[in-house]
Motif scaffolding. Structure first.
Motif, PDB file in Angstrom:
ATOM      1  N   CYS A   2      51.861  41.544  40.711  1.00  0.00           N
ATOM      2  CA  CYS A   2      53.532  42.332  41.053  1.00  0.00           C
ATOM      3  C   CYS A   2      54.779  40.931  41.368  1.00  0.00           C
ATOM      4  CB  CYS A   2      53.816  43.469  41.533  1.00  0.00           C
ATOM      5  SG  CYS A   2      53.526  43.152  43.335  1.00  0.00           S
ATOM      6  N   CYS A  16      46.870  44.307  47.656  1.00  0.00           N
ATOM      7  CA  CYS A  16      48.396  43.898  47.922  1.00  0.00           C
ATOM      8  C   CYS A  16      49.102  44.989  48.526  1.00  0.00           C
ATOM      9  CB  CYS A  16      49.169  43.383  46.530  1.00  0.00           C
ATOM     10  SG  CYS A  16      51.150  43.609  46.757  1.00  0.00           S
ATOM     11  N   CYS A  34      51.544  46.675  45.347  1.00  0.00           N
ATOM     12  CA  CYS A  34      50.477  47.339  43.915  1.00  0.00           C
ATOM     13  C   CYS A  34      49.810  47.474  44.149  1.00  0.00           C
ATOM     14  CB  CYS A  34      50.908  46.030  42.566  1.00  0.00           C
ATOM     15  SG  CYS A  34      50.311  44.545  43.320  1.00  0.00           S
TER      16      CYS A  34
HETATM   17 ZN   LIG Z   1      51.430  42.817  44.625  1.00  0.00          ZN
END
Ligand SMILES: [Zn+2]
Length: 263
Positions: free
Chosen positions: A52, A74, A77
């Motif tokens: 992302c 993450c 995202c």
């Molecule tokens: Zn990410």
């Protein structure tokens, strides 16, 4: 080993500190290897999530802890962050603590630790793109030279190490040129030859010979495991580095023991 003269509580705290410092260095080296392998600029600014593009903040960058707390995903995202990020941190953290326990809080420890960092970096790059970055080798040579006056063991000793570097680098270059002629294909990469010269420089004649033998055994096992014995290019850097690291830790006792067999 002077480190073992310290109170046990202090040793434990030093080891924990080393694991975290080493993990932070491992994270940096992993990121640097990733960028070098993709021909991206070495210092391209802050790390980002490859999915992302979210710039990683302090909370995402705590060695070992962040990956575990975010369960390898993450924060923005939820994309999966490969386990090798965590493993690179853990591995180099453990190696750092091992270096402190083996060499004590000395200049030798710092020099060897920096050398291990170079080996780790070039191994990761070689494993990915079958190429050993010259920058990592040059850094290793400069570190050796910078530490030389501080670890001065006399001109004869220094010259012996330089001679070992030249002999192993030159010797292997000669062997690989001859086999290239005979087999009519490239047997060893130029990076492997240069790496072997650097290993000779750091270890000296006898331990470097052991490192070469161990590296060949590891390389054969690796070739057997990956069944890449055919015409395909084959990264020898990781095996050479692992063998060199092993000899950095245990080479001198092993060489003393081996020579003792004949005396
Ligand atoms: Zn990410």
């Amino acid at each position: 080993m002077p480190v073992f003269d310290l109170p046990p509580g202090l040793i434990v705290r030093c080891v924990i500190l080393c694991v975290f410092l080493g993990a932070a260095a491992g994270s940096f080296l992993h990121c640097a290897a990733y960028r070098i392998a993709r021909r991206e600029p070495f210092a391209k600014g802050r790390s980002r999530c490859p999915e992302c593009g979210h710039t990683l903040g302090v909370i995402d960058l705590i060695p070992l802890v962040s990956w575990l707390m975010l369960r390898g995903r993450c924060r923005r995202c939820g994309a999966k962050i490969p386990a090798r990020y965590f493993l690179a941190e853990l591995f180099f953290g453990a190696l750092t603590a091992a270096a402190l326990l083996r060499f004590g809080p000395t200049v030798l420890c710092l020099r060897n630790w920096l050398f291990l960092g170079c080996l780790f970096l070039l191994s990761m790059v070689d494993a990915e793109i079958c190429e050993i970055p010259d920058g990592a080798l040059l850094a290793a040579v400069l570190i050796w030279l910078a530490a030389l006056p501080l670890l001065w063991g006399g001109a004869a000793d220094a010259l012996l190490h330089v001679a070992a570097g030249v002999a192993y680098g030159g010797g292997i270059l000669l062997v690989s040129l001859i086999t290239d002629r005979l087999l009519k294909k490239e047997s060893l990469g130029g990076g492997d030859v240069k790496l072997l010269a650097v290993i000779g420089l750091y270890l000296g004649f006898m331990p470097a010979l052991f490192a070469l033998i161990f590296a060949c055994i590891l390389g054969l096992l690796q070739a057997f495991a990956t069944k890449k014995t055919g015409g395909k290019q084959f990264p020898f850097g990781p095996a050479l580095s692992a063998a060199a690291a092993l000899m950095l830790f245990f080479g001198q006792p092993l060489a003393d023991w081996y020579l003792g067999l004949f005396l």
